[in-house]
Design an enzyme around this catalytic site. Structure first.
Site, PDB file in Angstrom:
ATOM      1  N   LYS A  72       0.800  -1.234   0.000  1.00 55.32           N
ATOM      2  CA  LYS A  72       0.000   0.000   0.000  1.00 55.32           C
ATOM      3  C   LYS A  72       0.832   1.284   0.000  1.00 55.32           C
ATOM      4  O   LYS A  72       0.398   2.300  -0.535  1.00 55.32           O
ATOM      5  CB  LYS A  72      -0.934   0.005   1.206  1.00 55.32           C
ATOM      6  CG  LYS A  72      -2.012  -1.043   1.066  1.00 55.32           C
ATOM      7  CD  LYS A  72      -3.005  -1.012   2.179  1.00 55.32           C
ATOM      8  CE  LYS A  72      -4.045  -2.085   1.893  1.00 55.32           C
ATOM      9  NZ  LYS A  72      -5.152  -2.074   2.809  1.00 55.32           N
ATOM     10  N   ASP A 108      -9.877   2.368   2.428  1.00 52.47           N
ATOM     11  CA  ASP A 108      -9.847   1.620   3.697  1.00 52.47           C
ATOM     12  C   ASP A 108     -10.527   2.389   4.837  1.00 52.47           C
ATOM     13  O   ASP A 108     -11.223   1.787   5.668  1.00 52.47           O
ATOM     14  CB  ASP A 108      -8.406   1.305   4.104  1.00 52.47           C
ATOM     15  CG  ASP A 108      -7.832   0.115   3.343  1.00 52.47           C
ATOM     16  OD1 ASP A 108      -8.608  -0.738   2.890  1.00 52.47           O
ATOM     17  OD2 ASP A 108      -6.596   0.054   3.213  1.00 52.47           O
TER      18      ASP A 108
HETATM   19  P1  NDP Z   1       1.705  -3.876   6.208  1.00 54.44           P
HETATM   20  O1  NDP Z   1       2.652  -4.917   5.755  1.00 54.44           O
HETATM   21  O2  NDP Z   1       1.815  -2.511   5.624  1.00 54.44           O
HETATM   22  O3  NDP Z   1       1.822  -3.695   7.818  1.00 54.44           O
HETATM   23  C1  NDP Z   1       1.842  -4.827   8.650  1.00 54.44           C
HETATM   24  C2  NDP Z   1       1.730  -4.377  10.108  1.00 54.44           C
HETATM   25  O4  NDP Z   1       1.683  -5.557  10.919  1.00 54.44           O
HETATM   26  C3  NDP Z   1       2.913  -3.559  10.615  1.00 54.44           C
HETATM   27  O5  NDP Z   1       2.492  -2.678  11.607  1.00 54.44           O
HETATM   28  C4  NDP Z   1       3.822  -4.655  11.199  1.00 54.44           C
HETATM   29  O6  NDP Z   1       4.711  -4.197  12.185  1.00 54.44           O
HETATM   30  C5  NDP Z   1       2.778  -5.529  11.862  1.00 54.44           C
HETATM   31  N1  NDP Z   1       3.258  -6.876  12.081  1.00 54.44           N
HETATM   32  C6  NDP Z   1       3.453  -7.843  11.145  1.00 54.44           C
HETATM   33  N2  NDP Z   1       3.887  -8.970  11.737  1.00 54.44           N
HETATM   34  C7  NDP Z   1       3.961  -8.705  13.067  1.00 54.44           C
HETATM   35  C8  NDP Z   1       4.340  -9.483  14.209  1.00 54.44           C
HETATM   36  N3  NDP Z   1       4.711 -10.758  14.090  1.00 54.44           N
HETATM   37  N4  NDP Z   1       4.273  -8.899  15.412  1.00 54.44           N
HETATM   38  C9  NDP Z   1       3.870  -7.613  15.550  1.00 54.44           C
HETATM   39  N5  NDP Z   1       3.505  -6.822  14.508  1.00 54.44           N
HETATM   40  C10 NDP Z   1       3.555  -7.371  13.286  1.00 54.44           C
HETATM   41  O7  NDP Z   1       0.252  -4.491   5.997  1.00 54.44           O
HETATM   42  P2  NDP Z   1      -1.157  -3.699   5.911  1.00 54.44           P
HETATM   43  O8  NDP Z   1      -1.081  -2.567   6.875  1.00 54.44           O
HETATM   44  O9  NDP Z   1      -1.499  -3.428   4.515  1.00 54.44           O
HETATM   45  O10 NDP Z   1      -2.190  -4.807   6.440  1.00 54.44           O
HETATM   46  C11 NDP Z   1      -2.255  -5.168   7.812  1.00 54.44           C
HETATM   47  C12 NDP Z   1      -3.371  -6.189   8.006  1.00 54.44           C
HETATM   48  O11 NDP Z   1      -4.642  -5.583   7.833  1.00 54.44           O
HETATM   49  C13 NDP Z   1      -3.305  -7.376   7.028  1.00 54.44           C
HETATM   50  O12 NDP Z   1      -3.617  -8.561   7.729  1.00 54.44           O
HETATM   51  C14 NDP Z   1      -4.399  -7.063   6.039  1.00 54.44           C
HETATM   52  O13 NDP Z   1      -4.945  -8.232   5.447  1.00 54.44           O
HETATM   53  C15 NDP Z   1      -5.423  -6.371   6.941  1.00 54.44           C
HETATM   54  N6  NDP Z   1      -6.310  -5.487   6.195  1.00 54.44           N
HETATM   55  C16 NDP Z   1      -7.652  -5.772   6.172  1.00 54.44           C
HETATM   56  C17 NDP Z   1      -8.511  -4.955   5.510  1.00 54.44           C
HETATM   57  C18 NDP Z   1      -9.963  -5.278   5.506  1.00 54.44           C
HETATM   58  O14 NDP Z   1     -10.670  -4.748   4.664  1.00 54.44           O
HETATM   59  N7  NDP Z   1     -10.443  -6.089   6.424  1.00 54.44           N
HETATM   60  C19 NDP Z   1      -8.069  -3.761   4.789  1.00 54.44           C
HETATM   61  C20 NDP Z   1      -6.665  -3.521   4.919  1.00 54.44           C
HETATM   62  C21 NDP Z   1      -5.827  -4.379   5.570  1.00 54.44           C
HETATM   63  P3  NDP Z   1       6.215  -3.699  11.765  1.00 54.44           P
HETATM   64  O15 NDP Z   1       6.048  -2.325  11.194  1.00 54.44           O
HETATM   65  O16 NDP Z   1       6.940  -3.703  13.046  1.00 54.44           O
HETATM   66  O17 NDP Z   1       6.723  -4.702  10.760  1.00 54.44           O
END
Ligand code: NDP
Length: 279
Positions: A72, A108
């Site tokens: 994104k 979103d």
């Molecule tokens: P990004 O990859 O941009 O961000 C991922 C986030 O998750 C970061 O804050 C990351 O932290 C954190 N994270 C990942 N793994 C871990 C872990 N093991 N422990 C702690 N924190 C973790 O993804 P998006 O923001 O695009 O998406 C996030 C989630 O939201 C996804 O599951 C996606 O499917 C869901 N989503 C659902 C939507 C819906 O319509 N229901 C719409 C948009 C998203 P760090 O920065 O430290 O890596």
């Protein structure tokens, strides 16, 4: 969906992982309900291939594309124009191909607010919000939450630098001060002060893990998990056991998808047909 032919309009979602995405089911059901000659496909695109994949939108004449994890933010550098919520959030989930010009926006925030109010019966105005995650989805929804009048926002992220960047972006663009904290400090946070907990991390997507210790959930909290999967998420189950109201991300998916659909096709999305595929 009618028979695919040379005139069928193409739509896609790019992500990594992508197999879990319900967007194709939902959009294809919408096309079928309205008898539109369109098809929507999931495409696995790794981060390294994103620039080539975006060029492919023009080359192959895709009309619209959604972006999901982890594209994104990275996609912005590949687009011709950024508009709407994406201007404030630096996060794009929807690309509109207007005669080869790729325009990025985000639906979103619209999706989350509609999910909270229409499906959750929850109004965000004047609420103290605790958000887990500082990635693309977190960034995308913050401008709408602020515009809707939240009282405060605390963002917790594993990588504190990413949360700091988000804090600076929102302070610069919206003159709103976000509080940030690391995952380690989450344990000592007074969570009783928050009325809304948002999980915007991807924790729980692939495994049965929760992004927060269940002891930090309290019954007056509304819990909204962006993650969705069949059988529900562990966070939602924990929240319900603790007496909270809780919803997982299908409703946000529905309403963000409906908003993208309307932008691409300039017609009202068939919400009931789309929702039926998610249940
Ligand atoms: P990004 O990859 O941009 O961000 C991922 C986030 O998750 C970061 O804050 C990351 O932290 C954190 N994270 C990942 N793994 C871990 C872990 N093991 N422990 C702690 N924190 C973790 O993804 P998006 O923001 O695009 O998406 C996030 C989630 O939201 C996804 O599951 C996606 O499917 C869901 N989503 C659902 C939507 C819906 O319509 N229901 C719409 C948009 C998203 P760090 O920065 O430290 O890596």
């Amino acid at each position: 969906m009618s028979e695919i032919s040379g005139t069928t309009k193409l739509f896609a979602v790019f992500g990594d992982p992508i197999a879990h995405s319900k967007s194709p089911l939902m959009h294809n059901a919408a096309f079928k309900a309205l008898n539109l000659d369109c098809v929507y496909v999931p495409i696995h695109v790794s981060s390294g291939d994103l620039p080539a994949a975006v060029k492919g939108i023009r080359a192959m004449g895709f009309v619209g594309v959604n972006l999901t994890i982890p594209h994104k933010q990275a996609v912005i550098a590949e687009l011709d124009e950024i508009t709407g919520d994406a201007l404030m959030s630096d996060s794009v989930n929807t690309i509109i191909n207007r005669d080869g010009r790729l325009i990025g926006t985000s639906t979103d925030g619209i999706g989350l607010l509609r999910a909270l109010t229409e499906d959750g019966g929850f109004e965000v105005c004047d609420k103290q919000v605790l958000m887990l995650g500082a990635g693309g989805a977190a960034a995308a929804v913050i401008p709408r939450l602020i515009k809707q009048g939240i009282k405060s926002l605390t963002v917790v992220n594993r990588d504190l630098k990413r949360a700091e960047l988000l804090q600076k972006t929102i302070a610069d663009k919206m003159a709103f001060e976000i509080n940030i904290c690391s995952n380690q400090d989450l344990k000592s946070l007074e969570t009783e002060q928050y009325q809304l907990l948002l999980n915007a991390t991807s924790v729980g997507l692939n495994d049965e893990i929760s992004p927060i210790d269940a002891a930090l959930l309290h019954p007056k909290m509304f819990v909204y998990d962006f993650v969705y999967k069949s059988g529900g998420t562990l966070l939602c189950r924990q929240a319900l056991e603790r007496g909270c109201r809780a919803l997982s991300g299908e409703s946000m998916l529905l309403y963000q998808g409906a908003a993208s659909f309307e932008l691409w096709l300039d017609c009202k999305p068939p919400i009931a047909a789309m929702r039926a595929t998610l249940n």
